[in-house]
Design an enzyme around this catalytic site. Structure first.
Site, mmCIF file in Angstrom:
data_model
loop_
_atom_site.group_PDB
_atom_site.id
_atom_site.type_symbol
_atom_site.label_atom_id
_atom_site.label_comp_id
_atom_site.label_asym_id
_atom_site.label_seq_id
_atom_site.Cartn_x
_atom_site.Cartn_y
_atom_site.Cartn_z
ATOM 1 N N ASN A 9 0.897 -1.198 -0.107
ATOM 2 C CA ASN A 9 0.196 0.089 0.126
ATOM 3 C C ASN A 9 0.827 1.524 -0.040
ATOM 4 O OD1 ASN A 9 -1.744 1.870 0.470
ATOM 5 N ND2 ASN A 9 -2.227 1.203 2.526
ATOM 6 N N TRP A 10 0.854 1.838 -1.116
ATOM 7 C CA TRP A 10 1.915 3.068 -1.508
ATOM 8 C C TRP A 10 1.442 4.272 -0.581
ATOM 9 C CZ3 TRP A 10 3.749 2.629 -7.097
ATOM 10 C CH2 TRP A 10 4.408 1.402 -7.209
ATOM 11 N N LYS A 11 0.239 4.137 -0.117
ATOM 12 C CA LYS A 11 -0.612 5.332 0.364
ATOM 13 C C LYS A 11 -0.438 6.735 -0.656
ATOM 14 C CE LYS A 11 -0.308 3.188 4.523
ATOM 15 N NZ LYS A 11 -0.186 3.272 6.132
ATOM 16 N N HIS A 101 -9.509 0.817 5.169
ATOM 17 C CA HIS A 101 -8.281 1.092 5.791
ATOM 18 C C HIS A 101 -8.158 2.172 7.127
ATOM 19 C CE1 HIS A 101 -4.291 2.344 6.672
ATOM 20 N NE2 HIS A 101 -3.533 1.252 6.140
ATOM 21 N N GLU A 103 -6.720 4.526 8.208
ATOM 22 C CA GLU A 103 -6.380 5.983 7.812
ATOM 23 C C GLU A 103 -7.841 6.459 7.254
ATOM 24 O OE1 GLU A 103 -2.789 5.273 5.748
ATOM 25 O OE2 GLU A 103 -1.666 4.913 7.621
ATOM 26 N N GLU A 173 -5.291 -5.522 10.669
ATOM 27 C CA GLU A 173 -4.352 -4.311 10.932
ATOM 28 C C GLU A 173 -4.376 -3.571 12.451
ATOM 29 O OE1 GLU A 173 -2.493 -3.142 7.329
ATOM 30 O OE2 GLU A 173 -4.078 -2.013 7.419
ATOM 31 N N GLY A 179 2.362 2.037 11.087
ATOM 32 C CA GLY A 179 3.190 3.198 11.111
ATOM 33 C C GLY A 179 3.955 3.652 12.420
ATOM 34 N N SER A 217 3.218 -2.214 10.078
ATOM 35 C CA SER A 217 4.835 -2.221 10.620
ATOM 36 C C SER A 217 5.415 -3.276 10.146
ATOM 37 C CB SER A 217 5.161 -1.685 12.033
ATOM 38 O OG SER A 217 4.626 -0.628 12.310
ATOM 39 N N GLY A 238 2.960 -1.168 4.296
ATOM 40 C CA GLY A 238 2.783 0.189 4.083
ATOM 41 C C GLY A 238 4.373 0.702 3.689
HETATM 42 P P1 PGA Z 1 2.897 0.182 7.797
HETATM 43 O O1 PGA Z 1 1.471 0.354 7.129
HETATM 44 O O2 PGA Z 1 3.504 -1.006 6.984
HETATM 45 O O3 PGA Z 1 3.600 1.488 7.399
HETATM 46 O O4 PGA Z 1 2.644 0.171 9.263
HETATM 47 C C1 PGA Z 1 0.581 -0.755 6.795
HETATM 48 C C2 PGA Z 1 -0.740 -0.255 6.433
HETATM 49 O O5 PGA Z 1 -1.201 0.807 6.531
HETATM 50 O O6 PGA Z 1 -1.463 -1.105 5.962
#
Ligand code: PGA
Length: 255
Positions: A9-11, A101, A103, A173, A179, A217, A238
């Protein structure tokens, strides 16, 4: 169908040029991999990433299993929804779409009900939804993890016909692990995934056919334990998916 999947997931990251380079680097490093690898760039780069995938070698993307995914979609097929992108539009480019997600739940105030409608829209359009679930730090501290997960899964699959539900992918998750560099203990992740499977089983009777990933993470230095755990079918990555070398190592761990 249950299979190993590693999804990046490149966000809201990369420029167009970086997206193309990252794609070629990832694909170039995964020539002999037969697990499902998915990259989810920002919407605006879906087309260039799709082209970059097939440019390396037209047959390679099929062989190494690198697929394209989006990070979100709307639930309607078309119409007056300014700024939204429909699952039907995405299906022209993508195989997968990440939904729910944390976020988006947090910053865009997406509700379980919104996510449920998006899951139906995505499945109708022929996409594989990767539905994210997990408790916040506060919910964890209050001992509400199981209740939260149960609510999120039940709502996401509410009213889904059994035939369509088999195309679901779920990702546990824990929000506190995203993150933060704080990886969830593997046994805790496994117990959460068992709960998720339990609900799928109760509704549809085929939880063992569904892939459930871990996210939060994930890095090459700690993913090995997850890869060994039989409940975990892969990872949603991520930050480390923006580093081709790291991402390739993570994928290879699940081989
Ligand atoms: P992260 O993000 O690996 O940077 O913790 C994971 C995600 O948001 O799917």
């Amino acid at each position: 169908m249950r299979k190993k999947i590693v999804c990046g997931n490149w966000k809201m990251n990369t420029t167009k040029k970086e997206a193309v380079k990252l794609t070629s680097d990832i694909e170039g490093g995964l020539k002999d991999i037969d697990i499902e690898v998915v990259v989810c760039p920002p919407f605006v780069y879906l087309e260039v990433v799709k082209n970059a995938l097939s440019k390396v070698n037209p047959t390679l993307s099929e062989k190494c299993g690198v697929k394209l995914g989006a990070q979100n979609c709307f639930f309607e097929e078309n119409g007056a929804f300014t700024g939204e992108i429909s699952p039907t539009q995405l299906a022209e480019f993508c195989s997968y779409v990440i939904l729910g997600h944390s976020e988006r739940r947090q910053f865009l105030k997406e509700t379980d009900e919104d996510i449920s409608k998006k899951v139906k829209g995505a499945l109708n359009a022929g996409l594989f939804p990767i539905v994210c679930l997990g408790e916040t730090k506060e919910e964890k501290a209050e001992g509400r993890r199981d209740e939260v997960i149960k609510r999120q899964v039940s709502q996401a699959i509410e009213g889904l016909p059994k035939e369509e539900a088999s195309n679901l992918v779920l990702a546990y998750e824990p929000v506190w692990a995203i993150g933060t560099g704080e990886v969830c203990d593997v046994s805790l992740a496994a117990s959460a995934i068992k709960i998720i499977r339990g609900i799928i089983d109760k509704h549809f009777g085929f939880a063992q056919n569904i892939s459930v990933l871990y996210g939060g993470s994930v890095s090459s230095s700690d993913v090995e334990e997850f890869a060994r755990e039989k409940e975990v079918d892969g990872a949603l990555v991520g930050a480390k998916s923006l580093d081709a070398e790291e991402f390739i190592k993570i994928v290879k761990t699940f081989k």
